[in-house]
Motif scaffolding. Structure first.
Motif, PDB file in Angstrom:
ATOM      1  N   ASN A  36       0.866  -1.173   0.000  1.00 31.90           N
ATOM      2  CA  ASN A  36       0.000   0.000   0.000  1.00 31.90           C
ATOM      3  C   ASN A  36       0.904   1.224   0.000  1.00 31.90           C
ATOM      4  O   ASN A  36       1.488   1.572   1.024  1.00 31.90           O
ATOM      5  CB  ASN A  36      -0.904  -0.013   1.236  1.00 31.90           C
ATOM      6  CG  ASN A  36      -1.808   1.197   1.301  1.00 31.90           C
ATOM      7  OD1 ASN A  36      -1.808   2.035   0.415  1.00 31.90           O
ATOM      8  ND2 ASN A  36      -2.579   1.291   2.367  1.00 31.90           N
ATOM      9  N   GLN A  40      -3.664   5.872   3.461  1.00 32.08           N
ATOM     10  CA  GLN A  40      -4.847   5.300   4.099  1.00 32.08           C
ATOM     11  C   GLN A  40      -4.770   3.786   4.163  1.00 32.08           C
ATOM     12  O   GLN A  40      -4.248   3.149   3.243  1.00 32.08           O
ATOM     13  CB  GLN A  40      -6.104   5.640   3.284  1.00 32.08           C
ATOM     14  CG  GLN A  40      -6.664   7.005   3.536  1.00 32.08           C
ATOM     15  CD  GLN A  40      -7.966   7.137   2.762  1.00 32.08           C
ATOM     16  OE1 GLN A  40      -7.952   7.072   1.526  1.00 32.08           O
ATOM     17  NE2 GLN A  40      -9.059   7.321   3.468  1.00 32.08           N
ATOM     18  N   ALA A  41      -5.342   3.209   5.221  1.00 34.83           N
ATOM     19  CA  ALA A  41      -5.418   1.750   5.319  1.00 34.83           C
ATOM     20  C   ALA A  41      -6.335   1.218   4.221  1.00 34.83           C
ATOM     21  O   ALA A  41      -7.348   1.835   3.891  1.00 34.83           O
ATOM     22  CB  ALA A  41      -5.937   1.342   6.697  1.00 34.83           C
ATOM     23  N   THR A  43      -7.642  -2.707   2.131  1.00 33.91           N
ATOM     24  CA  THR A  43      -7.650  -4.165   2.053  1.00 33.91           C
ATOM     25  C   THR A  43      -7.622  -4.551   0.585  1.00 33.91           C
ATOM     26  O   THR A  43      -8.370  -3.999  -0.223  1.00 33.91           O
ATOM     27  CB  THR A  43      -8.911  -4.753   2.719  1.00 33.91           C
ATOM     28  OG1 THR A  43      -8.913  -4.374   4.098  1.00 33.91           O
ATOM     29  CG2 THR A  43      -8.926  -6.271   2.625  1.00 33.91           C
ATOM     30  N   ASP A  78      -4.952  -6.969   4.757  1.00 35.98           N
ATOM     31  CA  ASP A  78      -5.121  -5.626   5.319  1.00 35.98           C
ATOM     32  C   ASP A  78      -3.767  -4.937   5.345  1.00 35.98           C
ATOM     33  O   ASP A  78      -2.792  -5.471   5.875  1.00 35.98           O
ATOM     34  CB  ASP A  78      -5.682  -5.710   6.748  1.00 35.98           C
ATOM     35  CG  ASP A  78      -7.078  -6.301   6.778  1.00 35.98           C
ATOM     36  OD1 ASP A  78      -7.876  -5.962   5.880  1.00 35.98           O
ATOM     37  OD2 ASP A  78      -7.364  -7.102   7.686  1.00 35.98           O
ATOM     38  N   SER A  80      -1.969  -1.195   6.212  1.00 37.00           N
ATOM     39  CA  SER A  80      -2.019   0.193   6.658  1.00 37.00           C
ATOM     40  C   SER A  80      -1.198   1.034   5.684  1.00 37.00           C
ATOM     41  O   SER A  80      -0.522   0.489   4.797  1.00 37.00           O
ATOM     42  CB  SER A  80      -1.502   0.308   8.092  1.00 37.00           C
ATOM     43  OG  SER A  80      -0.190  -0.196   8.189  1.00 37.00           O
ATOM     44  N   GLY A  81      -1.235   2.347   5.827  1.00 39.27           N
ATOM     45  CA  GLY A  81      -0.500   3.225   4.921  1.00 39.27           C
ATOM     46  C   GLY A  81       0.983   2.899   4.899  1.00 39.27           C
ATOM     47  O   GLY A  81       1.615   2.788   5.947  1.00 39.27           O
ATOM     48  N   ASP A  83       2.354   0.121   4.235  1.00 40.02           N
ATOM     49  CA  ASP A  83       2.603  -1.256   4.669  1.00 40.02           C
ATOM     50  C   ASP A  83       2.834  -2.180   3.475  1.00 40.02           C
ATOM     51  O   ASP A  83       2.360  -1.940   2.372  1.00 40.02           O
ATOM     52  CB  ASP A  83       1.397  -1.747   5.471  1.00 40.02           C
ATOM     53  CG  ASP A  83       1.718  -2.894   6.399  1.00 40.02           C
ATOM     54  OD1 ASP A  83       2.893  -3.266   6.510  1.00 40.02           O
ATOM     55  OD2 ASP A  83       0.775  -3.415   7.023  1.00 40.02           O
TER      56      ASP A  83
END
Length: 108
Positions: A36, A40-41, A43, A78, A80-81, A83
């Protein structure tokens, strides 16, 4: 489509044939990298297909997970920013000497 999400795939395949019986062995390891790049997080749903055989002379053993009837394995990842996650999938195929494997699997 989300420009912040990136997925790449790496594949290692090892082929061998048992000399006396001609049994073909294929070992495949697939590594999926999900990232990512945004803040923003998010999925991401990732799928990988493994072979499915209806032929008794071909046996497939998927390690650690169970594919669906079509040979698909799914992961919801999932992130996160910023990640990044790594997913690994491995399977083994054993086929009799009379089986002609597709070009992407057959040793050459």
């Amino acid at each position: 489509l989300d420009d912040a999400l990136r997925v790449r795939r790496s594949v290692k395949t090892r082929n061998k044939t048992t000399p006396l019986t001609g049994t073909q062995h294929v070992e495949r390891e697939v590594t999926l990298y999900a990232k990512n790049a945004g803040g923003q997080a998010r999925t991401v749903r990732v799928a990988e297909r493994v072979p499915v055989s209806e032929v008794e002379a071909v046996k497939i053993d998927v390690r650690g997970v169970r594919p669906d009837a079509d040979g698909l394995v799914w992961w919801d990842v999932d992130l996160s920013g910023g990640d990044e996650r790594t997913i690994e999938l491995a399977w083994d195929l054993e086929a009799g000497s009379s089986v002609v494997l597709p070009a992407g699997l057959a040793s050459g």
